[in-house]
Design an enzyme around this catalytic site. Structure first.
Site, PDB file in Angstrom:
ATOM      1  N   GLU A   1      27.626  16.896  43.321  1.00  0.00           N
ATOM      2  CA  GLU A   1      27.695  17.601  42.044  1.00  0.00           C
ATOM      3  C   GLU A   1      27.328  16.603  40.959  1.00  0.00           C
ATOM      4  OE1 GLU A   1      30.291  19.158  38.538  1.00  0.00           O
ATOM      5  OE2 GLU A   1      31.428  19.168  40.418  1.00  0.00           O
TER       6      GLU A   1
ATOM      7  N   CYS B   1      32.106  18.911  33.302  1.00  0.00           N
ATOM      8  CA  CYS B   1      30.947  19.157  34.157  1.00  0.00           C
ATOM      9  C   CYS B   1      30.244  20.444  33.771  1.00  0.00           C
ATOM     10  CB  CYS B   1      31.376  19.229  35.628  1.00  0.00           C
ATOM     11  SG  CYS B   1      32.135  17.715  36.246  1.00  0.00           S
TER      12      CYS B   1
END
Length: 462
Positions: free
Chosen positions: A230, A264
């Site tokens: 990620e 994020c």
């Protein structure tokens, strides 16, 4: 020879914590211990592993007050927000609740002639390389399902949140997970890459920068080690002509500014239908001007410093370049006197922006957002897809069919309607393009930390 890793506090610039790194030999010994302990751990009943993992999370919760203050000192999040343990509990409980079904064999046949089934088998050792921005939430996404599925876990935490890894290890050990089964290690980049290159791990989960993900792929090249990555994000919000304007402003600006923009799936660019654009911008400015920038240890602070001075310098550079290229900054930095050129950075809204500007293309990961008007859905879709990243997209409309129709055309991992900046543990957390690859949470999260193994058992000999 080991070297010292230092966590520099963004609060006052001092060394808040320091730890020696493991040598390669010491790290290899940790891997050997994990491998030896994993088989016994995997042999325990699933319900027992679940109970011990949940006990470890409960022990972590007992340290909440200490953890919240440590997070403020390590990465700058205001103590008023209470840390991350609510989300840690939610995700652990959900993954524990679906474990039996997610890990159950897929039976193709069970007759008097054949048993044919696919079982899920743990990789063995799962290596978690966790980031600093949500050091507990991001780590638990992999730690909980990996342990529940029967893997041993080795955790390497970010330099900026050195103490988070130690707190996790202390809690899981206190809850009954064997020390060899869950280990926190302090490693430098070279030793990390050496271990991956030796095929020390069955699965590696990395959350961090695109450059870091590329380094992981290079280290794993030729080993066929499974990777979950990620990486970066530049998540868009799109406010349509039928949106609830006040709700959109409140959620999208919170998504852009919460945690000093260091999320994020934070909102980094907003596209607003031209009929609502002026009103949205006016309300967004008023929303941001109510923030209070200051020490994260002050209960009145709603916006703390960025985690590191160099992160703030990157955002300052993006803002300055955009203004040079014609953008207009709407927030007066004088409203935020803590902005001293260090880690404390005043929030900013930019208009008059375009996709030639770095602030609209490169990941900012700070308290800045650019807002652009669009004439229709087609233009908004083109703008949202004009990006190297694909993590989430936030669509604001009263029409769910319209949201789903647009969502199918957006290059992203998650489509939100009328919300943003959230991980639903029932859904797969994933991305595309330079955001990386792999799946966390949901049933697919268990599939990431296990591998399929087929059984074709013939019960007769003729």
């Amino acid at each position: 020879m080991s070297k010292m890793i230092h966590c520099i506090s963004p609060v006052d610039g001092r060394v808040y914590a320091e730890r020696p790194t493991l040598t390669l030999a010491e790290a290899e010994a940790a891997v050997t211990r994990a491998g030896a302990a994993q088989h016994e751990w995997a042999g325990r009943p699933l319900d027992e592993r679940i109970a011990l993992v949940k006990a470890g999370v409960a022990k972590l919760g007992d340290k909440k007050d200490v953890i919240v203050e440590e997070l403020a000192w390590q990465m700058g999040r205001p103590t008023r927000y209470g840390g991350e343990l609510g989300g840690v509990n939610e995700r652990t409980d959900y993954m524990a609740g679906i474990a039996a079904e997610a890990l159950a064999p897929m039976v193709a046949e069970n007759s008097n002639l054949f048993e044919r089934r696919i079982e899920r088998e743990p990789h063995g050792i799962v290596f978690v390389v966790a980031p600093w921005n949500y050091p507990y939430l991001t780590a638990i996404n992999t730690i909980a399902p990996a342990l529940i599925a029967g893997n041993a876990v080795i955790l390497k935490h970010a330099t900026q949140t050195l103490l988070a890894g130690e707190r996790l290890a202390e809690a899981f050990h206190a809850g009954g997970v064997p020390e060899e089964v869950f280990q926190n290690v302090v490693l430098d980049h070279d030793v990390t890459e050496d271990l991956i290159g030796q095929r020390a791990f069955g699965f590696v989960n990395f959350t961090g920068s695109v450059r870091g993900g590329q380094a992981m792929e290079r280290a794993a090249a030729g080993t066929f080690t499974a990777l979950g990555l990620e990486l970066g994000g530049k998540d868009p919000g799109y406010v349509m002509d039928d949106a609830d304007l006040d709700a959109a402003v409140d959620s999208l600006m919170d998504g852009a500014m919460y945690n000093a923009g260091q999320c994020c799936c934070g909102i980094e660019r907003i596209y607003v239908h031209e009929t609502l654009y002026d009103s949205f911008v006016e309300k967004a400015v008023a929303w941001v001007e109510k923030l209070k920038l200051g020490s994260p240890l002050d209960a009145a602070t709603t916006l703390g410093p960025m985690a590191n001075r160099r992160f703030a310098e990157t955002v300052r550079g993006q803002i300055a370049d955009a203004i040079t290229d014609g953008a207009k900054a709407l927030i007066d930095p004088k409203l935020f006197p803590e902005d001293d050129g260090g880690a404390y950075l005043a929030p900013q809204i930019l208009v008059g922006v375009n996709h030639e500007m770095r602030v609209m293309r490169e990941e900012s990961f700070g308290p800045v957002v650019g807002i652009m008007p669009v004439k229709d859905d087609e233009e908004a879709i083109a703008m949202m897809n004009d990006c190297d990243y694909g993590l989430t997209a936030s669509l604001w409309t009263a029409d769910s069919e319209r949201a789903a129709r647009i969502g199918r055309r957006i290059e992203t991992g998650t489509v939100f309607q009328n919300r943003c900046d959230y991980l639903d543990p029932a859904l797969c957390w994933t991305g595309c393009k330079e955001t990386g690859r792999g799946a966390a949470l949901s049933t697919l999260g268990f599939h990431s930390v296990t591998r399929p193994k087929s059984y074709h058992l013939k019960k007769v000999t003729k």
